[in-house]
Scaffold this motif. Structure first.
Motif, PDB file in Angstrom:
ATOM      1  N   GLY A  94      -0.094  -4.420   6.330  1.00  0.00           N
ATOM      2  CA  GLY A  94       0.648  -5.138   5.309  1.00  0.00           C
ATOM      3  C   GLY A  94       2.082  -5.415   5.714  1.00  0.00           C
ATOM      4  N   GLU A  95       2.752  -4.389   6.230  1.00  0.00           N
ATOM      5  CA  GLU A  95       4.146  -4.534   6.656  1.00  0.00           C
ATOM      6  C   GLU A  95       4.278  -5.552   7.789  1.00  0.00           C
ATOM      7  OE1 GLU A  95       7.715  -1.727   8.551  1.00  0.00           O
ATOM      8  OE2 GLU A  95       5.892  -0.815   7.724  1.00  0.00           O
ATOM      9  N   LEU A  96       3.326  -5.500   8.743  1.00  0.00           N
ATOM     10  CA  LEU A  96       3.377  -6.430   9.872  1.00  0.00           C
ATOM     11  C   LEU A  96       3.121  -7.861   9.405  1.00  0.00           C
ATOM     12  CD1 LEU A  96       3.618  -6.940  12.885  1.00  0.00           C
ATOM     13  CD2 LEU A  96       1.198  -6.336  13.135  1.00  0.00           C
ATOM     14  N   ALA A  97       2.164  -8.042   8.486  1.00  0.00           N
ATOM     15  CA  ALA A  97       1.858  -9.381   7.982  1.00  0.00           C
ATOM     16  C   ALA A  97       3.070  -9.990   7.277  1.00  0.00           C
ATOM     17  CB  ALA A  97       0.663  -9.323   7.037  1.00  0.00           C
ATOM     18  N   VAL A 106       6.017 -18.922   6.319  1.00  0.00           N
ATOM     19  CA  VAL A 106       4.766 -19.371   5.704  1.00  0.00           C
ATOM     20  C   VAL A 106       4.370 -18.373   4.621  1.00  0.00           C
ATOM     21  CG1 VAL A 106       3.997 -20.512   7.825  1.00  0.00           C
ATOM     22  CG2 VAL A 106       3.318 -18.130   7.374  1.00  0.00           C
ATOM     23  N   PRO A 107       3.477 -18.762   3.695  1.00  0.00           N
ATOM     24  CA  PRO A 107       3.018 -17.828   2.651  1.00  0.00           C
ATOM     25  C   PRO A 107       2.269 -16.638   3.241  1.00  0.00           C
ATOM     26  CG  PRO A 107       2.500 -20.094   2.051  1.00  0.00           C
ATOM     27  CD  PRO A 107       2.951 -20.121   3.486  1.00  0.00           C
ATOM     28  N   CYS A 108       2.296 -15.527   2.496  1.00  0.00           N
ATOM     29  CA  CYS A 108       1.643 -14.301   2.962  1.00  0.00           C
ATOM     30  C   CYS A 108       0.908 -13.639   1.803  1.00  0.00           C
ATOM     31  CB  CYS A 108       2.693 -13.338   3.525  1.00  0.00           C
ATOM     32  SG  CYS A 108       2.028 -11.753   4.079  1.00  0.00           S
ATOM     33  N   ALA A 109      -0.261 -13.085   2.107  1.00  0.00           N
ATOM     34  CA  ALA A 109      -1.002 -12.267   1.132  1.00  0.00           C
ATOM     35  C   ALA A 109      -1.478 -11.016   1.851  1.00  0.00           C
ATOM     36  CB  ALA A 109      -2.189 -13.044   0.559  1.00  0.00           C
ATOM     37  N   VAL A 110      -1.393  -9.874   1.199  1.00  0.00           N
ATOM     38  CA  VAL A 110      -1.799  -8.614   1.820  1.00  0.00           C
ATOM     39  C   VAL A 110      -3.030  -8.053   1.120  1.00  0.00           C
ATOM     40  CG1 VAL A 110       0.535  -8.084   2.601  1.00  0.00           C
ATOM     41  CG2 VAL A 110      -0.244  -7.234   0.388  1.00  0.00           C
ATOM     42  N   ILE A 145      -2.117 -13.331   6.554  1.00  0.00           N
ATOM     43  CA  ILE A 145      -2.659 -12.350   5.621  1.00  0.00           C
ATOM     44  C   ILE A 145      -2.935 -11.043   6.368  1.00  0.00           C
ATOM     45  CG2 ILE A 145      -3.777 -14.136   4.214  1.00  0.00           C
ATOM     46  CD1 ILE A 145      -6.488 -13.045   5.391  1.00  0.00           C
ATOM     47  N   SER A 146      -2.990  -9.949   5.622  1.00  0.00           N
ATOM     48  CA  SER A 146      -3.589  -8.716   6.139  1.00  0.00           C
ATOM     49  C   SER A 146      -4.913  -8.558   5.408  1.00  0.00           C
ATOM     50  CB  SER A 146      -2.682  -7.507   5.895  1.00  0.00           C
ATOM     51  OG  SER A 146      -2.556  -7.227   4.511  1.00  0.00           O
ATOM     52  N   GLU A 147      -5.943  -8.090   6.121  1.00  0.00           N
ATOM     53  CA  GLU A 147      -7.289  -8.093   5.540  1.00  0.00           C
ATOM     54  C   GLU A 147      -7.801  -6.701   5.216  1.00  0.00           C
ATOM     55  OE1 GLU A 147     -10.085  -6.726   6.964  1.00  0.00           O
ATOM     56  OE2 GLU A 147      -9.382  -6.344   8.995  1.00  0.00           O
TER      57      GLU A 147
END
Length: 311
Positions: A94-97, A106-110, A145-147
């Motif tokens: 999450g932190e890296l994303a 760009v947009p981000c979702a974790v 994103i982080s998955e």
């Protein structure tokens, strides 16, 4: 669209899981998915990198600071003209994303549990409001994103030929003055059978009995996170994204609903047997077989049968 799949390379079990997720990403989004594996050099040198297939970038990093890794990934994505990034589930994901998305603007979702294409648009799904609501979001074609994907029992596909490209090491973080190793990561002894207990178990005493049975037989034992949070099991016994990852021959999942965060910890099992009174539980679609009944009616005979694999 061209995706960079970013993996923290700790051990080969993570790569095997990443291979399935990479294949699923490519199939669902219909695009090229390259891999980038980062980690300490002594960890990277023992990995079977070819299992991933395709183009694989190797990023040695002696830093536990994600900002340094994010800068290197930012440069790599610009150089390779990657339009999006998916950070594989892990402690730093999450932190890296978030850090990489900030650099790319760009947009981000974790903690995304699903990612798919619908027409020309990309959509993702994740849990929100303290994991009480499942929400869908529309993403632009440029995203990070982080998955927390649960790949289930995907058919094993032969990986494509690999092309491994080594990158310059990240180097230490600017604000790290000194680094001290407190201990080396120890390999967990593998057991052919994992007994997993979930919130469907009604009492702490029954959790204790199941644990004692597993210990007596030499089987691995673990619980879902809510069981540990209730104080019925130790934090070290949690299975899934916030705990241990297993790859046994057989996982017996008792009273497990099938949440993505938990399934990530057992999805590499060769076989998954679920014991659940709810035939519509999510785990029904993710297991190889399911006994629909109250666990109290099933466990005595099942546990007696499993004793033939006692170690």
């Amino acid at each position: 669209m061209k995706i960079l799949f970013i993996i923290h390379g700790i051990h080969n079990q993570i790569l095997e899981m990443a291979r399935k997720k990479k294949q699923a990403l490519s199939a669902k989004l219909g695009c090229t998915v390259d891999s980038c594996i980062y980690g300490e050099e002594k960890e990277l040198e023992h990995l079977n990198l070819a299992v991933l297939g395709g183009k694989i970038y190797i990023l040695p990093s002696d830093s536990s600071g994600t900002e340094v890794i994010a800068r290197s990934l930012h440069e790599l994505m610009k150089e390779t003209k990657s339009t999006a990034a998916v950070v594989a589930d892990g402690e730093q994901s999450g932190e890296l994303a978030v850090g990489l998305a900030r650099l790319l603007e760009v947009p981000c979702a974790v903690a995304v549990t699903k990612l798919w294409m619908d027409g020309e648009s990309v959509f993702c799904q994740k849990m929100v409001y303290n994991n009480m609501v499942c929400a869908d979001y529309r993403l632009p074609l440029n995203f990070v994103i982080s998955e927390r994907f649960a790949v289930g029992n995907l058919a094993n596909k032969q990986p494509e030929p690999s092309k491994i490209i080594e990158l310059e090491p990240c180097g230490p973080s600017d604000y790290f003055l000194n680094s001290i190793t407190l201990g080396e990561r120890k390999e967990r002894k593998a057991s052919p059978i994992l007994i997993a207990a979930g919130m469907g178990i009604q009492t702490k005493e029954e959790i204790v009995k199941i644990r004692e049975y597993a210990k007596c037989c030499g089987f691995s034992f673990g619980v879902s996170r809510p069981v540990a949070m209730r104080g019925w099991a130790d934090i070290s016994e949690i299975i899934g994204v916030s705990g241990e990852i297993y790859a046994p021959e057989l996982t017996v999942a008792i009273g497990i609903s099938g949440a993505a965060a938990f399934m990530a910890g057992i999805e590499q099992s060769r076989y998954i047997l679920a014991v659940n009174s709810n035939p519509d539980a999510v785990i029904a679609e993710l297991s190889d077989a399911m006994i629909v009944d109250e666990y109290q009616n099933v466990l005595p005979e099942l546990f007696e049968y499993l004793k033939q694999w006692k170690r």
